[in-house]
Enzyme design. Structure first.
Site, PDB file in Angstrom:
ATOM      1  N   MET A  89      40.794  47.918  41.765  1.00 26.51           N
ATOM      2  CA  MET A  89      41.888  48.533  41.273  1.00 26.51           C
ATOM      3  C   MET A  89      43.223  47.983  41.583  1.00 26.51           C
ATOM      4  SD  MET A  89      43.169  51.086  39.168  1.00 26.51           S
ATOM      5  CE  MET A  89      44.974  51.259  39.058  1.00 26.51           C
ATOM      6  N   TYR A 100      39.184  45.568  27.211  1.00 24.12           N
ATOM      7  CA  TYR A 100      39.054  44.397  28.391  1.00 24.12           C
ATOM      8  C   TYR A 100      38.663  43.135  27.269  1.00 24.12           C
ATOM      9  CZ  TYR A 100      39.190  47.230  32.281  1.00 24.12           C
ATOM     10  OH  TYR A 100      39.467  48.093  33.141  1.00 24.12           O
ATOM     11  N   ASN A 157      46.137  48.922  42.291  1.00 17.45           N
ATOM     12  CA  ASN A 157      47.281  49.701  42.987  1.00 17.45           C
ATOM     13  C   ASN A 157      48.423  48.762  43.640  1.00 17.45           C
ATOM     14  OD1 ASN A 157      45.705  52.298  42.652  1.00 17.45           O
ATOM     15  ND2 ASN A 157      44.654  51.055  44.221  1.00 17.45           N
ATOM     16  N   HIS A 199      47.470  41.943  37.087  1.00 19.25           N
ATOM     17  CA  HIS A 199      47.937  43.261  37.022  1.00 19.25           C
ATOM     18  C   HIS A 199      49.365  43.685  37.593  1.00 19.25           C
ATOM     19  CE1 HIS A 199      45.169  45.399  34.365  1.00 19.25           C
ATOM     20  NE2 HIS A 199      44.277  45.299  35.279  1.00 19.25           N
ATOM     21  N   GLU A 245      45.016  45.650  30.317  1.00 18.41           N
ATOM     22  CA  GLU A 245      43.696  45.039  30.603  1.00 18.41           C
ATOM     23  C   GLU A 245      43.459  43.651  29.729  1.00 18.41           C
ATOM     24  OE1 GLU A 245      42.358  46.034  33.021  1.00 18.41           O
ATOM     25  OE2 GLU A 245      43.037  48.177  33.467  1.00 18.41           O
ATOM     26  N   GLU A 305      43.269  41.306  38.926  1.00 25.22           N
ATOM     27  CA  GLU A 305      43.835  42.432  39.698  1.00 25.22           C
ATOM     28  C   GLU A 305      45.376  42.063  39.966  1.00 25.22           C
ATOM     29  OE1 GLU A 305      42.520  45.419  39.227  1.00 25.22           O
ATOM     30  OE2 GLU A 305      40.641  44.488  38.794  1.00 25.22           O
TER      31      GLU A 305
HETATM   32 ZN    ZN Z   1      41.873  45.685  34.851  1.00 29.50          ZN
END
Ligand code: ZN
Length: 989
Positions: free
Chosen positions: A379, A502, A381, A417, A436, A414
């Site tokens: 994830m 995705y 974050n 992102h 995604e 990640e």
């Molecule tokens: Zn992702």
């Protein structure tokens, strides 16, 4: 979040093994998934549900005394429970009303985790949050998200003067607070309306339970480190679990800043999105000391990116462009150097993306933490990335696996992102593919930059495209970008994290990049990212920035706007099949259906796609053309029967579609493959096989057309192409069907003749220089299927190799069996051996604590061909302890094995009570599907029905009956196909 586990690259070995072991894999998987989803449905505990039937409070009109004095604020008067049905209201809507805009959160969390008390039963946390909001419409009713939390106090201060923190601000009375559970709201009814244009502060005290068995909200991990049991806490907020941790405005467009404070035991370290600002101590009522860690203010971000960790971990760190990157893991793992690889790649990936987009990573630090158990793979974050440790840590014996590359992909995803998602966020979940899809697409650009030798197109095809094309079709699947109005429940948001978001998202991004060029593609994304930094965007915003980039140049001409082109792909489900008639040059498109629907006028899917067609003729790349209606003529694509030309559409398979040709077109390709296969690039050999088998399976072309493409295979030395052929030809159903006696000898003769060359290449590598495989990613993902098939076909050298490696391992267990073929060797080692080999494996099993390896061994033990050994195995499973702490259903594994079906059936007749006690009654249902996987007559169904009449409840019997009918129909269809394959093989061997 990290990509979902999908067939292909991301599937773990354990899961792959599990699936490989199960003959009725698809049906079974569906059944298992259905039951899992059932279990996962988030039904709130009854006590919370009760609170949802809201409590009414005596109203306290006019309570507006100032609260300037320090000290404990009075508890608002929320009254005893009186139940009645609420009238319809904004709490029935999935989306928050727009009356309040959150600007800032002051959040304090205090989980009561103590190192010496890991019993963890009912571990709770308390918290306080002060949310500064701007009111945009007069309202006396406040809604914010909250789920599974107890609200202990609620106050509203304001209006605040423009310089926030005004201590003299007034107070608006809260006359009632109640939970609207269906849509997960906390509702505050106020004595007075808030005024538009004014700022207010909501002050809430709350408490909640730390999740023990799900990884949602604030959750607990128990694990072993340095020989002792330990615990850590971590959080997972995406998509809608922030509301499980603190009351908040839990929508992605409601970005705010956060000041976070975590109170924790002094032995633990606390991490959050931002660096630590300060630390102090406080005492609780029992005079125990706790550490109070506060963090710097975050940038504007959505609630789903807030993150916390409380742990007793070690870390390693490095500085990249002046900013610290730390990788946190169990102390054992850090000491063993397992985090080194991740640390070494992280910095350069950050720098690469900063340079690519010319936008600096805005946070002062990055922490990456390896969690012992995490459902979401990884994830993103902001500033505190969480990973399942198996996807971040590289162990020495992972060398001969695809793990190193997999870690590279997931870390890249990640970090991608941090721009796509964290800096610029989709306006709402309906466009989660903007996060995604692009993060997934950039994985490939990043890894290609750092590993230029990796075969980029073949890997994209195998890992991303192949899996989603198999699932996507016009009737059932969903569009990538959905309408906001189509969502009515929170659960539907969770279900968006699938292959379409995705894999299809990444494929569409790649197609877009292919018909523009890299420069325009990146410059459009740059301007999009710059424009919407710290803010939110719609899909149309993205297309507008692409249009601007197109309009600024004259080299690339599109048939229409970027929006029109891309909407045809993102706003409808499925994809097109393009058919080129090479005699006439006529190209047409139609939607792809699973099992071509004969009478297409019945279908509502009339739409067409605007399709970019990059193509090659005789190996030379031709200029881009567009198929923007249902059919069009391209004279330049004509080929005559007499010349040697051939045409392939969809260059490098960058388009999200399948390609069909007329008979002549396929014939030309076939001739070329037989004459000189290397003239056709590997990616297109892969494409031809995959398209042809998929089209034949779904009745677009004859199976013989696909089979013709395999004649040249003796010359095929690319293992990934072999892998594709064998996945289509030697299916799991075929392997586990003892009634395959007509097809088996023919296939054996036909395939072995062709397989021998690739077999020799790779068996020599395995015997002489196995480390060479480390750099051969495509071999790592293909070898198991190729070797498994060679042994299944009875290739003597394969059986010999299995005996050799198994025996060598028995004599010297430190000589590991090469990982890519370990399943095959274990299985054939057992199948070719006797109880000596089997008992040895059981011993290894008993001494092994790694779940993944135990599953592998459990399946290998089901490969025995001795009925008595299989019977003893199943008997152990229901009576002896080693198998009780493993979730592998041994009876199922035996039933799915080559010879075990009848043995398992008899065993079940005699022991169904014990089996059902050991594995649950639902396992009996699954077992019946496995046992019934080859049925093709009514009498076989009847027999199984009688068989299960004692064992199952009425509703289970009905389910089984329906499922068996489906299996039977599917098998009958396969039989027809199989008969044609047999006839074709007779002619061609
Ligand atoms: Zn992702």
């Amino acid at each position: 979040m990290g990509p979902p586990a999908s067939p292909g690259f991301y599937v773990s070995r354990a899961v792959a093994l599990l699936l490989a072991g199960l003959a009725a894999a698809l049906l079974l998987a569906l059944a298992v998934l259905a039951s899992l989803y059932g279990h996962c449905a988030r039904v709130p505990p009854s006590e919370l549900r009760d609170r949802g039937a809201p409590a009414a409070a005596p109203s306290l009109p006019g309570q507006q005394e100032p609260t300037a004095q320090p000290g404990p604020t009075p508890e608002p008067d929320v009254a005893a429970t009186r139940r009645y049905r609420r009238p319809p209201g904004p709490w029935d809507q999935l989306r928050l009303p727009p009356w309040l805009v959150p600007l800032h959160y002051e959040l304090e969390l205090w989980p009561r985790l103590r190192p010496r008390d890991l019993s963890a039963s009912a571990l709770r946390f308390t918290g306080r949050v002060n949310i500064t909001v701007r009111c945009t419409a007069a309202t006396a009713r406040l809604l914010l998200h909250s789920l599974f939390l107890d609200c202990e106090s609620a106050e509203v201060r304001g209006p605040l003067s423009p310089d926030a923190g005004d201590a003299s601000a007034g107070r608006v009375s809260v006359v009632e607070r109640w939970f609207a559970v269906d849509m997960q709201y906390l509702v505050l009814e106020l004595g007075d309306a808030l005024q538009p244009g004014s700022l207010y502060e909501l002050q809430l005290g709350f408490s909640g339970a730390v999740s023990q068995d799900t990884r949602e909200g604030l959750f607990l991990n128990l694990y072993t480190d340095q020989g002792e049991r330990r615990a850590l806490l971590a959080s997972q907020m995406e998509p809608t679990f922030a509301r499980n941790v603190f009351p908040c405005f839990d929508e992605p467009a409601l970005k705010a800043t956060f000041n976070i404070t975590i109170i924790h035991h002094p032995r633990y370290v606390a991490l959050s999105n931002m660096p630590k600002l300060s630390q102090s101590e406080k005492e609780d009522v029992n005079r125990s000391t706790w550490t109070v860690t506060t963090f710097h203010t975050t940038p504007h971000m959505p609630t789903y990116l807030a993150a916390f960790v409380v742990c007793d971990y070690e870390h390693i760190s490095r500085i990249e462009r002046g900013k610290e990157i730390r990788i946190w893991a169990r102390k054992d793992a850090i000491a063993d150097g397992n985090a080194d690889f991740a640390l070494n790649i992280t910095g350069p990936i950050f720098s690469f993306l900063e340079d690519l987009f010319n936008i600096s990573y805005p946070l002062p630090k990055t922490d990456i933490i390896a969690l012992p158990t995490f459902d979401n793979r990884a994830m993103e974050n902001w500033g505190l990335l969480t990973f399942d440790e198996s996807l971040l840590l590289l162990q020495p014996n992972d060398k001969l696996t695809e793990k190193k590359i997999m870690i590279f992909y997931i870390v890249s995803h990640e970090i991608g992102h941090q721009w796509f998602g964290n800096l610029v966020t989709m306006n709402w979940w309906n466009n989660i593919w903007l996060n995604e899809g692009f993060a997934s697409y950039f994985e490939f650009g990043i890894i290609n930059h750092f590993n230029p030798k990796l075969p980029r197109n073949e890997i994209f095809f195998s890992n991303i495209l192949h899996g989603v094309l198999r699932e996507d079709h016009a009737l059932v699947s969903r569009a990538v970008s959905m309408k906001v109005e189509s969502f009515t429940e929170t659960n539907e948001i969770n279900e968006l994290f699938d292959l379409f978001t995705y894999n299809k998202g990444a494929s569409l991004a790649r197609m877009l990049a292919s018909f523009l060029n890299e420069k325009i593609f990146i410059s459009a994304l740059k301007s999009y990212l710059e424009t919407f930094s710290y803010s939110n965007a719609e899909q149309d915003d993205l297309w507008r920035h692409f249009q601007m980039a197109i309009d600024h140049q004259s080299k690339i001409l599109l048939p229409t706007t970027v929006k029109s082109i891309m909407d045809s792909w993102t706003q409808q489900s499925g994809f097109p099949v393009i058919t080129l008639n090479v005699s006439t040059g006529v190209m047409k498109q139609e939607p792809f259906y699973l099992g071509k629907v004969k009478n297409q006028t019945l279908l509502t899917h009339n739409d067409t796609w605007i399709i970019p067609i990059l193509w090659i003729k005789n190996g030379t790349t031709q200029s881009l053309v567009w198929l923007d209606k249902s059919s069009k003529v391209f004279p330049e694509m004509q080929v005559s029967d007499s010349d040697h030309d051939w045409v392939i559409l969809n260059l490098n398979v960058t388009g999200y579609y399948r390609v069909n040709y007329d008979k002549l077109g396929w014939k030309k390709l076939n001739q070329q493959l037989e004459k000189d296969p290397k003239a056709i690039p590997v990616i297109h050999r892969l494409q031809l096989v995959d398209d042809a088998f998929s089209l034949s399976k779904n009745d677009y072309i004859e199976i013989e057309t696909a089979l013709d493409l395999t004649k040249y295979l003796a010359e095929e030395d690319e293992i990934i192409v072999w892998h594709a052929v064998l996945m289509n030809l030697v299916t799991r159903d075929l392997v586990s069907d003892v009634n395959n006696h007509d097809i088996y000898p023919l296939l054996k003769k036909y395939l072995l003749k062709r397989l021998i060359s690739i077999w020799n290449t790779y068996s020599t590598i395995i015997r002489e220089n196995v480390t060479a495989l480390q750099e051969d990613y495509l071999a790592l993902i293909s070898l198991e299927k190729v070797f498994g098939t060679a042994c299944w076909l009875g290739l003597e050298d394969c059986l010999q190799l299995s005996r050799e490696l198994f025996r060598n391992w028995m004599n010297h267990p430190e000589n590991e069996i090469p990982n890519p073929i370990k399943n095959v060797i274990l299985c054939y080692g057992i199948a070719l051996g006797n109880d000596k080999e089997w008992d040895f494996l059981l011993k290894i099993y008993n001494n092994n604590t790694k779940e993944e390896e135990r599953i592998q061994l459990a399946y290998a033990m089901s490969c025995s061909k001795d009925p008595w050994i299989l019977n003893r195995y199943m008997d152990y499973a229901i009576t002896v302890s080693p198998f009780t702490f493993n979730e592998t259903n041994v009876i199922e594994a035996v039933a799915a094995s080559e010879v075990g079906r009848y043995v398992a059936k008899d065993f079940l007749i005699n022991n169904w009570q014990a089996v059902s006690e050991r594995y649950g009654t639902q396992s009996l249902v699954t077992l019946l599907y496995v046992i019934g996987r080859t049925i093709s007559t009514e009498s076989q169904i009847l027999e199984l029905q009688q068989f299960c009449s004692n064992m199952l409840e009425e509703h289970q019997r009905l389910t089984v009956q329906a499922k068996l009918q489906t299996i039977k129909n599917e098998n009958l269809k396969n039989k027809e196909r199989s008969a044609r394959i047999v006839a074709w093989l007779r002619k061609n061997t």
